[in-house]
Scaffold this motif. Structure first.
Motif, mmCIF file in Angstrom:
data_model
loop_
_atom_site.group_PDB
_atom_site.id
_atom_site.type_symbol
_atom_site.label_atom_id
_atom_site.label_comp_id
_atom_site.label_asym_id
_atom_site.label_seq_id
_atom_site.Cartn_x
_atom_site.Cartn_y
_atom_site.Cartn_z
ATOM 1 N N PRO A 42 1.793 15.227 -16.077
ATOM 2 C CA PRO A 42 1.381 14.266 -15.045
ATOM 3 C C PRO A 42 -0.126 13.992 -15.046
ATOM 4 N N LEU A 43 -0.508 12.947 -14.340
ATOM 5 C CA LEU A 43 -1.927 12.664 -14.135
ATOM 6 C C LEU A 43 -2.555 13.839 -13.391
ATOM 7 N N GLY A 68 -6.637 -8.433 -7.745
ATOM 8 C CA GLY A 68 -7.304 -7.239 -8.252
ATOM 9 C C GLY A 68 -6.340 -6.153 -8.694
ATOM 10 N N LEU A 119 -0.382 4.199 -16.995
ATOM 11 C CA LEU A 119 -1.375 3.669 -16.042
ATOM 12 C C LEU A 119 -2.176 2.530 -16.664
ATOM 13 N N ARG A 120 -2.364 2.569 -17.974
ATOM 14 C CA ARG A 120 -2.927 1.479 -18.774
ATOM 15 C C ARG A 120 -4.428 1.247 -18.568
ATOM 16 N N MET A 148 -7.949 -0.934 -1.102
ATOM 17 C CA MET A 148 -7.269 -2.224 -1.303
ATOM 18 C C MET A 148 -6.462 -2.656 -0.085
ATOM 19 N N GLY A 149 -6.237 -1.720 0.841
ATOM 20 C CA GLY A 149 -5.460 -2.032 2.028
ATOM 21 C C GLY A 149 -6.333 -2.400 3.225
ATOM 22 N N ILE A 183 0.845 -1.208 0.000
ATOM 23 C CA ILE A 183 0.000 0.000 0.000
ATOM 24 C C ILE A 183 0.880 1.258 0.000
ATOM 25 N N ILE A 231 -5.414 11.449 -9.492
ATOM 26 C CA ILE A 231 -4.512 11.102 -8.377
ATOM 27 C C ILE A 231 -5.321 10.840 -7.099
ATOM 28 N N LEU A 253 -7.021 7.528 -7.300
ATOM 29 C CA LEU A 253 -6.056 6.438 -7.125
ATOM 30 C C LEU A 253 -5.741 6.226 -5.646
ATOM 31 N N HIS A 254 -5.445 7.323 -4.943
ATOM 32 C CA HIS A 254 -5.133 7.197 -3.508
ATOM 33 C C HIS A 254 -6.296 6.550 -2.754
ATOM 34 N N VAL A 277 -6.466 2.900 -3.573
ATOM 35 C CA VAL A 277 -5.359 2.177 -2.937
ATOM 36 C C VAL A 277 -5.710 1.907 -1.472
ATOM 37 N N ASP A 278 -6.264 2.918 -0.795
ATOM 38 C CA ASP A 278 -6.658 2.710 0.602
ATOM 39 C C ASP A 278 -7.714 1.609 0.726
ATOM 40 N N PRO A 301 -6.723 -3.415 -13.516
ATOM 41 C CA PRO A 301 -6.668 -3.247 -12.064
ATOM 42 C C PRO A 301 -7.822 -2.386 -11.547
ATOM 43 N N TYR A 302 -8.352 -2.767 -10.391
ATOM 44 C CA TYR A 302 -9.440 -2.003 -9.776
ATOM 45 C C TYR A 302 -9.062 -0.533 -9.597
ATOM 46 N N ILE A 303 -7.858 -0.289 -9.092
ATOM 47 C CA ILE A 303 -7.454 1.102 -8.814
ATOM 48 C C ILE A 303 -7.380 1.916 -10.109
ATOM 49 N N VAL A 304 -6.984 1.284 -11.191
ATOM 50 C CA VAL A 304 -6.898 1.963 -12.484
ATOM 51 C C VAL A 304 -8.304 2.258 -13.019
#
Lengths: 410, 410
Positions: free
Chosen positions: B47-48, A255, B256-257, B63-64, A53, B53, B56-57, B60-61, B295-298
């Protein structure tokens, strides 16, 4: 008149997992209030670990800043990840792999599915039975499988049955295959090959000019010291084997999507004139043409799996699932069931009691215990009479599931 | 004896971009201290955006944390993204696309490269010339291209030249193709088709049972109102066209794809018996077998591109690059060069002065102005005598580049 690839129509219509989903959904709709525990699909349930993370957040911030933003990366993966893989997954086990033999991707499913692009359509393919469906289905699509014979079998595929009778160790084929898929630790049976058993296959491949496609997506679950994690632990394997790896089960990336394929410089196949061609150069060309690399942030996350902290966390994660596996093994044995696997893999392969079929066992387990497994027959003809349970549930769910089975009147 | 797919050996050895990289690297090593500006490869530099951004953050959280963690997602993409695509990229333009016609992926390169999996090998393929190399190379690998004739041409591919002589509008083919790849706004020429010109192609496809593979990866750069963003703006296109889209250039996702493919329910091709088969079901099967979803985050990041804030930021991003494009167009015209594209696309197609070749123009631009372009001949025989410049550099670099060209003794 534009034509389809007709081979797609040869594929049997109903997928294993969609039929499972259909039956579960039907059951749930008829039995409100009953708590169904799903130990069917091999998907992880625990979150990504703190080191992963943290790496993701850091990489995301880099992508938001002009100075550190990354656009297209190398199709083969960033050097930082290829080197971490070489160092941690191979060098530490005494295996020398060069970074340019490692091809990072979005997962082992993509790679095992796409690898056929670089192989001739005239190759004869062998698979163990039961087997991960992607190996067979991707060959059906390409046109290597022949005609469908029913019962999950194809006329041109060589099947190597793995059952309790041969202790789940596939015998060498009577008829020589050009390509063989081996997956160890095995999905779906959860069984492994010893070093000697794997050596038999490498020697066979060396003698018979056979290519081994070795899927070791579950190597992180091996707990016995003498079980090989990589086929390259066996002498001569660099000449005959391509290895597929994944972060999906190792670090909970199902995922997040990251895996890799190792194609040693020595692995070759023949062109039409009989000359040897290195498969690494073909795979590189395939990936450069049809793939644009895994996301930068995901590759940073994969790199974090190899950090000191990441490695500890990842080990805890696989330990967590292996505790579930041990629980399922022990309790089902106590309940009088015959079980296989689960000692070096997150899958437990359960023999259906009293000679009932896989689907019958599935239905009884669902309706009498409210537990979802995956019928073994869905993985191939030799899987008939078995059922797969996964250790990827939460500990609490797994505990409740095995208690239900313990109290079950079989 | 295991065989390779021999078609790989038919592909010419040197890639366009690797030859460009080789010449640039050689030049740089010989001329220390000179600042080379790269306007060659079509990769973004900004940049993104903040909304992306932030998404994404947040993802990511999720996913943690065990409660919000996501493992395998749907191979076709999450509903939240498919619905955002349908609403924002289509419904707002008056086009009805159903969410289950949208297949989210890791990018348009993968999809345009893999789409051939579902099509028969006997289909005759047409491409515009010059062309994005993936369309041709993936057909070479599959075996649809015939033999290599040199000069970037293949015996079994139908080429539709696009040059200044026909104002970069491809003429209908003399020989009927089963499949035609169209990319508008065009890579590499930066030119577009009007609604009437695109309608001509849809009508042709409807009359001739031809499948259009429409790549609209650059639609976000269209600035004129009357240029179609999607082929589905044209009546009848739902029956004959598959559309490919990407977040790469729209929102800076090259690293990022994420992309997607639209396969309307009506798009069909014939099986061996002549019966119509919906291509959406075949593409779904292909993706379920050989792909495991983005990816989920993407996907959350892609969803953020459609938020109110995300849409504003994305528009600023494409405006930034289009300012560069306008700068390149204007200044090169002032310098006496003939330029095309760059009004609705981030590419400018420059005619080499004085009948010199693409590579000669490339070499002079590199050695005399320290600017890297991409030789047009690398995109096909009809690209000879042209050079592609991209608007994806920073504004400062672009400004300096065009000033150098302004002061250049052509």
């Amino acid at each position: 008149m534009v034509h389809i690839n007709n081979r797609f129509l040869d594929l049997p219509g109903s997928y294993l997992f969609s039929e499972v989903a259909r039956r579960v959904s039907h059951y749930v709709s008829q039995h409100e209030g009953e708590r169904v525990i799903r130990l069917g699909i091999g998907d992880v349930t625990q979150p990504l670990t703190p080191a992963v993370i943290e790496a993701l957040h850091k990489a995301v911030d880099e992508m938001g800043c002009a100075d550190t933003f990354r656009g297209y990366g190398p199709e083969q993966g960033y050097e930082f990840l290829r080197e971490a893989i070489v160092e941690n997954d191979y060098r530490r086990r005494g295996i020398e792999i060069a970074p340019d033999e490692v091809f990072v991707s979005d997962g082992a499913k993509s790679d095992t599915g796409n690898i056929g692009d670089i192989l001739g359509l005239d190759n004869r393919v062998a698979v163990t039975d039961p087997v991960y469906p992607v190996y067979v289905d991707s060959n059906v699509m390409a046109g290597r499988a022949g005609t469908y014979l029913g019962d999950g079998r194809w006329s041109n595929i060589i099947y190597l049955p793995c059952t309790a009778e041969n202790d789940f160790v596939p015998a060498l084929p009577a008829e020589r295959p050009d390509v063989i898929y081996l997956c160890y630790p095995n999905n779906p049976t959860g069984t492994v090959l010893t070093r000697e058993q794997l050596k038999m296959w490498v020697d066979y491949a060396l003698c018979n000019d056979t290519l081994i496609l070795f899927d070791s997506a579950y190597e992180a679950f091996i707990r016995q010291d003498d079980i090989p994690h990589s086929i390259y632990e066996i002498e001569g394997a660099r000449q005959v084997a391509i290895e597929f790896r994944s972060f999906s089960k190792t670090a909970g990336f199902t995922g997040l999507r990251c895996g890799y394929t190792v194609v040693p410089h020595e692995v070759c196949a023949r062109d039409e004139k009989g000359a040897k061609v290195p498969l690494g150069s073909l795979w590189n060309r395939r990936q450069c043409t049809k793939f644009n690399g895994a996301p930068y942030i995901v590759q940073r996350a994969a790199q974090a799996v190899f950090s000191e902290q990441g490695a500890k966390e990842t080990r805890s994660l696989t330990d967590y699932y292996m505790r579930n596996a041990a629980l399922i093994r022990t309790k089902l044995q106590t309940a009088g069931l015959q079980v296989y696997g689960g000692e070096n893999a997150p899958y437990i392969w359960v023999k259906a009691p009293g000679e009932i079929s896989s689907w019958c066992f599935f239905d009884r387990l669902l309706s009498e215990c409210n537990i979802v497994g995956t019928p073994g027959s869905g993985f191939g003809a030799a899987g008939e009479g078995y059922l797969r349970l996964t250790a990827f549930g939460s500990y609490e769910d797994t505990l409740e599931a095995v208690e239900r089975i313990e109290n079950w009147k079989l």
